[in-house]
Scaffold this motif. Structure first.
Motif, PDB file in Angstrom:
ATOM      1  N   LEU A   5       0.831  -1.206   0.000  1.00 12.57           N
ATOM      2  CA  LEU A   5       0.000   0.000   0.000  1.00 12.57           C
ATOM      3  C   LEU A   5       0.861   1.250   0.000  1.00 12.57           C
ATOM      4  O   LEU A   5       2.034   1.208   0.374  1.00 12.57           O
ATOM      5  N   LYS A   6       0.272   2.395  -0.392  1.00  9.15           N
ATOM      6  CA  LYS A   6       0.925   3.699  -0.294  1.00  9.15           C
ATOM      7  C   LYS A   6      -0.033   4.642   0.422  1.00  9.15           C
ATOM      8  O   LYS A   6      -1.181   4.770   0.014  1.00  9.15           O
ATOM      9  N   ILE A   7       0.420   5.276   1.483  1.00  2.62           N
ATOM     10  CA  ILE A   7      -0.406   6.262   2.178  1.00  2.62           C
ATOM     11  C   ILE A   7       0.419   7.511   2.393  1.00  2.62           C
ATOM     12  O   ILE A   7       1.656   7.481   2.354  1.00  2.62           O
ATOM     13  N   SER A   8      -0.248   8.608   2.610  1.00  2.00           N
ATOM     14  CA  SER A   8       0.436   9.886   2.809  1.00  2.00           C
ATOM     15  C   SER A   8       0.096  10.401   4.197  1.00  2.00           C
ATOM     16  O   SER A   8      -1.072  10.603   4.523  1.00  2.00           O
ATOM     17  N   ILE A   9       1.134  10.575   5.035  1.00  2.00           N
ATOM     18  CA  ILE A   9       0.953  11.170   6.365  1.00  2.00           C
ATOM     19  C   ILE A   9       1.978  12.268   6.514  1.00  2.00           C
ATOM     20  O   ILE A   9       3.005  12.290   5.821  1.00  2.00           O
ATOM     21  N   PRO A  10       1.759  13.241   7.425  1.00  2.00           N
ATOM     22  CA  PRO A  10       2.731  14.338   7.579  1.00  2.00           C
ATOM     23  C   PRO A  10       4.029  13.818   8.164  1.00  2.00           C
ATOM     24  O   PRO A  10       4.085  12.785   8.812  1.00  2.00           O
ATOM     25  N   SER A  11       5.096  14.564   7.948  1.00  2.00           N
ATOM     26  CA  SER A  11       6.402  14.213   8.506  1.00  2.00           C
ATOM     27  C   SER A  11       6.331  14.239  10.015  1.00  2.00           C
ATOM     28  O   SER A  11       5.632  15.046  10.614  1.00  2.00           O
ATOM     29  N   ILE A  12       7.092  13.353  10.645  1.00  2.14           N
ATOM     30  CA  ILE A  12       7.119  13.288  12.108  1.00  2.14           C
ATOM     31  C   ILE A  12       7.936  14.462  12.627  1.00  2.14           C
ATOM     32  O   ILE A  12       9.106  14.604  12.295  1.00  2.14           O
ATOM     33  N   MET A  13       7.320  15.283  13.448  1.00  2.00           N
ATOM     34  CA  MET A  13       8.000  16.456  14.006  1.00  2.00           C
ATOM     35  C   MET A  13       8.444  16.134  15.423  1.00  2.00           C
ATOM     36  O   MET A  13       7.864  15.295  16.092  1.00  2.00           O
ATOM     37  N   GLY A  14       9.505  16.811  15.863  1.00  2.00           N
ATOM     38  CA  GLY A  14      10.033  16.571  17.198  1.00  2.00           C
ATOM     39  C   GLY A  14       9.022  16.947  18.276  1.00  2.00           C
ATOM     40  O   GLY A  14       8.360  17.971  18.217  1.00  2.00           O
ATOM     41  N   SER A  15       8.891  16.109  19.264  1.00  2.00           N
ATOM     42  CA  SER A  15       8.017  16.375  20.402  1.00  2.00           C
ATOM     43  C   SER A  15       8.560  15.606  21.588  1.00  2.00           C
ATOM     44  O   SER A  15       9.328  14.653  21.442  1.00  2.00           O
ATOM     45  N   LYS A  16       8.147  16.025  22.784  1.00  6.87           N
ATOM     46  CA  LYS A  16       8.633  15.371  23.991  1.00  6.87           C
ATOM     47  C   LYS A  16       8.055  13.981  24.128  1.00  6.87           C
ATOM     48  O   LYS A  16       8.709  13.070  24.631  1.00  6.87           O
ATOM     49  N   ASP A  17       6.838  13.774  23.645  1.00  3.64           N
ATOM     50  CA  ASP A  17       6.171  12.479  23.773  1.00  3.64           C
ATOM     51  C   ASP A  17       5.715  12.022  22.386  1.00  3.64           C
ATOM     52  O   ASP A  17       4.586  12.280  21.976  1.00  3.64           O
ATOM     53  N   PRO A  18       6.589  11.351  21.601  1.00  5.00           N
ATOM     54  CA  PRO A  18       6.207  10.935  20.240  1.00  5.00           C
ATOM     55  C   PRO A  18       5.017   9.977  20.277  1.00  5.00           C
ATOM     56  O   PRO A  18       4.815   9.247  21.241  1.00  5.00           O
ATOM     57  N   PRO A  19       4.218   9.956  19.200  1.00  6.60           N
ATOM     58  CA  PRO A  19       3.047   9.073  19.172  1.00  6.60           C
ATOM     59  C   PRO A  19       3.444   7.609  18.985  1.00  6.60           C
ATOM     60  O   PRO A  19       4.573   7.285  18.613  1.00  6.60           O
ATOM     61  N   TYR A  20       2.473   6.710  19.262  1.00  9.33           N
ATOM     62  CA  TYR A  20       2.660   5.274  19.077  1.00  9.33           C
ATOM     63  C   TYR A  20       1.984   4.853  17.771  1.00  9.33           C
ATOM     64  O   TYR A  20       0.861   5.268  17.464  1.00  9.33           O
ATOM     65  N   TYR A  21       2.672   3.998  17.001  1.00 12.16           N
ATOM     66  CA  TYR A  21       2.146   3.454  15.747  1.00 12.16           C
ATOM     67  C   TYR A  21       2.024   1.936  15.874  1.00 12.16           C
ATOM     68  O   TYR A  21       2.799   1.284  16.570  1.00 12.16           O
ATOM     69  N   TRP A  22       1.036   1.356  15.168  1.00 18.86           N
ATOM     70  CA  TRP A  22       0.948  -0.091  15.049  1.00 18.86           C
ATOM     71  C   TRP A  22       0.163  -0.436  13.789  1.00 18.86           C
ATOM     72  O   TRP A  22      -0.475   0.452  13.174  1.00 18.86           O
ATOM     73  N   CYS A  23       0.227  -1.674  13.387  1.00 16.88           N
ATOM     74  CA  CYS A  23      -0.525  -2.133  12.222  1.00 16.88           C
ATOM     75  C   CYS A  23      -1.278  -3.401  12.586  1.00 16.88           C
ATOM     76  O   CYS A  23      -0.945  -4.082  13.561  1.00 16.88           O
ATOM     77  N   GLU A  24      -2.301  -3.697  11.783  1.00 21.91           N
ATOM     78  CA  GLU A  24      -3.112  -4.889  11.980  1.00 21.91           C
ATOM     79  C   GLU A  24      -3.236  -5.625  10.650  1.00 21.91           C
ATOM     80  O   GLU A  24      -3.275  -4.993   9.589  1.00 21.91           O
ATOM     81  N   ALA A  25      -3.270  -6.960  10.719  1.00 27.56           N
ATOM     82  CA  ALA A  25      -3.457  -7.797   9.536  1.00 27.56           C
ATOM     83  C   ALA A  25      -4.600  -8.771   9.805  1.00 27.56           C
ATOM     84  O   ALA A  25      -4.711  -9.300  10.910  1.00 27.56           O
ATOM     85  N   TRP A  26      -5.418  -9.020   8.791  1.00 25.07           N
ATOM     86  CA  TRP A  26      -6.536  -9.941   8.979  1.00 25.07           C
ATOM     87  C   TRP A  26      -6.952 -10.548   7.642  1.00 25.07           C
ATOM     88  O   TRP A  26      -6.597 -10.033   6.572  1.00 25.07           O
ATOM     89  N   THR A  27      -7.695 -11.632   7.733  1.00 29.96           N
ATOM     90  CA  THR A  27      -8.283 -12.259   6.563  1.00 29.96           C
ATOM     91  C   THR A  27      -9.790 -12.044   6.608  1.00 29.96           C
ATOM     92  O   THR A  27     -10.382 -11.910   7.677  1.00 29.96           O
ATOM     93  N   VAL A  28     -10.408 -12.051   5.424  1.00 28.83           N
ATOM     94  CA  VAL A  28     -11.857 -11.857   5.365  1.00 28.83           C
ATOM     95  C   VAL A  28     -12.567 -13.184   5.627  1.00 28.83           C
ATOM     96  O   VAL A  28     -13.453 -13.282   6.471  1.00 28.83           O
ATOM     97  N   THR A  29     -12.132 -14.238   4.920  1.00 31.46           N
ATOM     98  CA  THR A  29     -12.725 -15.569   5.099  1.00 31.46           C
ATOM     99  C   THR A  29     -11.601 -16.585   5.048  1.00 31.46           C
ATOM    100  O   THR A  29     -10.921 -16.689   4.032  1.00 31.46           O
ATOM    101  N   PRO A  30     -11.341 -17.342   6.119  1.00 32.29           N
ATOM    102  CA  PRO A  30     -11.977 -17.208   7.447  1.00 32.29           C
ATOM    103  C   PRO A  30     -11.443 -15.981   8.180  1.00 32.29           C
ATOM    104  O   PRO A  30     -10.400 -15.449   7.820  1.00 32.29           O
ATOM    105  N   SER A  31     -12.123 -15.577   9.216  1.00 28.67           N
ATOM    106  CA  SER A  31     -11.747 -14.353   9.909  1.00 28.67           C
ATOM    107  C   SER A  31     -10.665 -14.632  10.939  1.00 28.67           C
ATOM    108  O   SER A  31     -10.902 -15.246  11.959  1.00 28.67           O
ATOM    109  N   VAL A  32      -9.420 -14.191  10.633  1.00 28.50           N
ATOM    110  CA  VAL A  32      -8.291 -14.268  11.567  1.00 28.50           C
ATOM    111  C   VAL A  32      -7.680 -12.877  11.630  1.00 28.50           C
ATOM    112  O   VAL A  32      -7.324 -12.306  10.585  1.00 28.50           O
ATOM    113  N   HIS A  33      -7.571 -12.322  12.823  1.00 27.63           N
ATOM    114  CA  HIS A  33      -7.160 -10.928  13.000  1.00 27.63           C
ATOM    115  C   HIS A  33      -6.020 -10.860  14.009  1.00 27.63           C
ATOM    116  O   HIS A  33      -6.121 -11.418  15.101  1.00 27.63           O
ATOM    117  N   LYS A  34      -4.925 -10.131  13.639  1.00 29.56           N
ATOM    118  CA  LYS A  34      -3.772 -10.016  14.540  1.00 29.56           C
ATOM    119  C   LYS A  34      -3.209  -8.595  14.474  1.00 29.56           C
ATOM    120  O   LYS A  34      -3.286  -7.944  13.427  1.00 29.56           O
TER     121      LYS A  34
END
Length: 913
Positions: A260-289
């Motif tokens: 995939l390609k997505i567009s998000i702003p550049s990460i700027m310096g901060s005292k408390d940087p944000p948390y990122y995560w990703c999820e993967a799943w199947t439609v049939t059968p339904s397995v989500h992680k």
């Protein structure tokens, strides 16, 4: 690396404040589905690994990754380690049990697929592998023309839900479906049949995804690539995964597939940087992680550090240690801190995270001056503000004097305490103490010290001291003791043992002390009002009394203090003396005189002496079986279900915290019931006749000796034999015409006899038939000699046609690299187009076998002569026994066919060599 063939999509995302208005940079997020391996993968149709004999399974060899275009492609199939077939197609039908593998050109071998073609009445069929979310069908099948009432079990518990086809369906498999499955059937009117057992282990469809950032750490104002990585097994390479990306609970992109390609702003310096995560799943059968959360580290220049001195203050005392602490409030790790005295470097330290760095030094007079530090993380050096430190001389230890002098004073008298320090920077403050209680303070601007006066009371007995302090570090004088004559106070008794518990044999110290009272004081020690001894304290304080403990020393203890002004008795102190555990006795209790596999045996361990609680530990050949805590004494037990491996030595330990004690070893022999024996009949020849001796050999593969073997002819006992050390036993029988019939044997080691399968034996006619057989053989040999004469005539004719040459024509001989092939001869009549063969009778007995050989093309003429010679050597007697047993062979020949002919015997009767 292999990717699924899906289209790439580009996404842009509008972010709320504080991201609004910032310059957006394009961030590429690649979702990577890792290829597991380059091995081929085998699929089955039908998908079962156990099938009835006579049925077929189609195996298909799939490529696990894209191969470059090739003009010719082959598929090689293996059964075990042997090559089964090499074909241009990728499918093969098989009918035999074994482990199958496939190979495509020079690829690695695929993982093995084990197939079992069963002859059982009832089998349970299941897929070879099960992944989470799969729809699984279990089939309980019977052999054709066999009707059974069927039940499916999971972990020995019956399951409901078999449909009319005797199938069980699991819609969405998960870990709860793991277990051992089998089915049973009932065949009216009497018999129960059980299928094979299949262990189902639900495998993970894909591992938990991993979110990675590149570059890391990131620089503010520049884009960062995020990669969500997971892996599908080769068997599930056709499953489509969907992905989502999140930041601090906010979904950035969801529902996209693969890369995939997505567009998000550049990460700027901060005292408390944000948390990122990703999820993967199947439609049939339904397995989500979901992946773990990732906080992207940033490359932030260090701020100006702050230098602090501990302990704080501009003045430091000579000889003391001070700690310089340097810390930058901002800056990405790793930060290197450098400390300076003036411009002279003192030392450096690296800080991997927040908190800064410290440097310690012991001060001397030369350490006065300015101090500073620098911080550097590779993005620029920052220096702190200087800190001034002044090192001064502390006061020396003062001296306390009492006037009038003397250790004993009378209650009501006045004494003067004088305190003076010989060194120290003014101004010095003197503080006077009775014990640790302040009495008063005085300031001395110059040398000479200070004094303090007090009128004594009974409570004034004790130690006196003073301190001198010029603001840097107070110094205390040595203590001076004053004793005001007063009656002894109620003493305190303390019992001191070497450990936390009093143990027999320990030496206990009884310490008795009266906190008030004029010396000398006489102390007496008691156990249950029986005096143990006494001791004087001529100068006050307490005294001690030592006692070697026995079991009888448990009870109450007390002491008395007496300085002639009245006896004072302490409170009673209770003592419990612990007795170490003695060597325990281990007793083995079985339900019968002999320990048999499957019996439940009780191990009883008991120590005759020892204070509870006692922990009992049970051993088999120094391997711990288990333990039991006995809180009130009396021993403990441990139950053990016996197997054949439980023979050996047993022991136990008793431990009440004072060292384990082990019992003597107790041996145990576990008896294994005899298994069903195998009966073998050994005869002197291919056929047996009256008067022959047959050996009946009976042997049980398992069972503890001694084993008694009994031999039967049509359920009539022939005799018995014992195997005292295991193995089998034999019984010899001289045959008569009545000895035809079925034979069997029994094995019995005292745990129930086991009978073998019946073995039939047929005794042939009268003994005179053998002479008739010899006569028939002699007539056959004369016939064969006639055929040999014909062969010699053919041999001479072939020589004349070949021009009398016995060797092959070199001009017509192919190279040695020519492949060998079956050789046929251009001879007239029945000789034409016959392969070269020989009939061999290796020992002159009833065994005859034939051989067909291949010979190189260039030797065909020589073969014609050699074949006739072989016929002669085979059927004519020879002076050399070896020659009659081994016909000559051309050096370039090889055996391509061999057949053994021998008079038939019953399957279980083997002629003796």
């Amino acid at each position: 690396m292999r990717y699924h063939k899906h289209s790439f999509r580009r996404y842009t995302h509008t972010f709320p404040k504080p991201w609004a208005g910032q310059v957006f940079m394009l961030l590429w997020v690649s979702v990577l589905v890792l290829a597991a391996t380059s091995k081929p993968v085998i699929s089955l149709h039908p998908p079962w690994t156990i099938i009835f004999k006579g049925e077929a399974v189609t195996l298909t060899c799939h490529e696990s990754h894209f191969h470059a275009a090739e003009d010719k492609k082959w598929y090689r199939w293996y059964l075990g380690t042997e090559i089964l077939r090499e074909i241009p197609g990728n499918t093969i039908q098989v009918y035999d049990s074994g482990e199958y593998r496939c190979q495509i050109h020079n690829s690695p071998l695929s993982d093995g697929v084990s197939l079992t073609f069963s002859s059982a009445k009832l089998i349970l069929q299941a897929p070879r592998s099960v992944f989470e979310g799969d729809s699984v069908t279990l089939m309980c099948r019977t052999k054709r023309n066999v009707t059974l009432t069927r039940t499916l079990y999971k972990n020995n518990k019956a399951l409901m839900g078999l449909d009319k086809n005797f199938s069980f369906h699991i819609k969405h498999s998960s870990l709860k479906d793991n277990g051992e499955y089998r089915c049973t059937g009932f065949e009216a009117p009497c018999c129960s049949v059980s299928s094979n057992t299949i262990k189902i282990q639900v495998q993970e469809l894909f591992p938990r995804p991993v979110l990675r950032a590149h570059p890391s750490p990131a620089t503010p104002g520049y884009p960062v690539s995020l990669t969500c990585e997971t892996q599908l097994p080769p068997q599930k390479s056709d499953v489509q995964l969907q992905f989502g990306f999140f930041r601090d609970g906010q979904c950035l992109v969801s529902g996209s597939e693969n890369l995939l390609k997505i567009s998000i702003p550049s990460i700027m310096g901060s005292k408390d940087p944000p948390y990122y995560w990703c999820e993967a799943w199947t439609v049939t059968p339904s397995v989500h992680k979901e992946s773990q959360k990732l906080q992207i580290p940033l490359q932030i220049p260090v701020s100006r550090p702050v230098l602090t001195v501990s302990p704080p203050g501009a003045h430091a005392v000579e000889g003391h240690m001070v700690t310089l602490h340097c810390q930058a409030q901002r800056g990405s790790p790793r930060i290197v801190y450098q400390f300076y005295h003036g411009d002279v470097p003192l030392g450096r330290s690296s800080a991997p995270s927040e908190g800064g760095a410290s440097f310690s030094l012991t001060l001397t007079a030369e350490h006065s001056g300015t101090y500073s530090c620098t911080a550097d993380n590779g993005l620029g050096v920052q220096r702190s503000q200087p800190v001034v430190l002044s090192v001064t001389v502390p006061v020396s230890r003062p001296v306390l004097t009492v006037s009038p002098p003397g250790a004993r004073v009378v209650e009501g008298h006045m004494v003067t305490l004088h305190c003076q320090a010989q060194r120290g920077s003014p101004r010095i403050v003197y503080q006077f103490y009775h014990g640790d209680v302040p009495l008063g303070r005085s300031s001395a601007p110059s040398e000479g010290g200070a004094s303090f006066s007090l009128t004594l009371t009974a409570e004034r007995s004790g130690t006196y001291s003073c301190t001198a302090d010029n603001g840097f570090s107070p110094q205390r004088s040595n203590a001076k003791s004053l004793s005001v004559t007063v009656p002894a106070s109620r003493p305190v008794l303390i019992l001191r043992t070497p450990g936390t518990r009093a143990v027999v044999g320990d030496v206990m110290e009884l310490r008795c002390e009266a906190h008030r009272g004029s010396p000398p004081i006489l102390y007496r020690f008691y156990h249950e009002n029986v005096i143990l001894g006494s001791n004087w304290a001529p100068s006050g304080g307490g005294v001690s009394f030592s006692l070697s403990l026995t079991a009888e020393h448990s009870g109450n203890y007390a002491c008395e203090a007496d300085n002639g002004l009245g006896v004072q008795r302490s409170e009673a102190a209770s003592l419990s003396v612990t007795v170490p555990a003695s060597h325990p006795v281990l007793t083995l209790k079985a339900p019968r005189t002999r320990a048999v596999v499957g019996d439940m045996m009780e191990l009883r361990c008991e120590a005759q002496r020892g204070s509870p609680p006692i922990l009992y530990q049970f051993y088999h050949e120094d391997v711990i079986l288990g333990n039991t805590l006995d809180p009130s004494g009396g021993g403990a037990s441990f139950n053990l279900s016996l197997t054949a491996e439980h023979s050996g030595n047993y022991s136990c330990e008793a431990d009440n915290g004072l060292g384990p004690q082990r019992s003597k070893a107790v041996p145990l022999s576990v008896t294994v019931p005899a298994s069903r024996p195998v009966l073998t009949l050994r005869a002197p020849g291919a056929q047996v006749f009256p008067g022959d001796t047959v050996e009946l050999r009976c042997e049980a593969q398992r069972g503890s000796p001694p084993i008694l073997y009994r031999f039967y002819h049509e359920d009539v006992t022939l005799g018995s034999s014992s195997a005292p050390s295991g193995g089998g036993a034999s019984f010899s029988l001289s045959l008569t015409a009545e000895h035809s019939g079925n034979y069997s044997c029994e094995a019995d080691n005292g745990l129930g006899p086991q009978r073998s399968k019946a073995v039939p034996l047929s005794v042939s006619g009268l003994t005179g038939s053998r002479s008739g057989l010899v006569a028939g053989v002699a007539g056959g040999l004369l016939t064969v000699m006639g055929l040999v004469v014909v062969a010699l005539l053919l041999y001479c004719r072939l020589l004349r046609r070949a021009g009398g040459r016995m060797t092959s024509d070199p001009s017509r001989s192919p190279s040695d690299s020519d492949p060998q092939e079956p050789t046929y001869y251009n001879v007239p009549g029945w000789v034409e187009l016959q392969p070269v063969y020989s009939n061999v009778n290796p020992k002159g007995g009833d065994v005859v076998y034939s051989e067909v050989r291949t010979i190189q093309q260039g030797n065909r003429r020589a073969v014609a002569s050699n074949s006739a010679l072989r016929l002669l050597r085979t059927y004519l007697p020879s002076r050399s026994p070896a020659a009659s047993r081994q016909p000559s062979r051309p050096q370039s020949s090889s055996v391509i066919y061999s057949q053994v002919k021998v008079a038939s015997l019953p399957a279980s009767v083997s002629p003796r060599s």
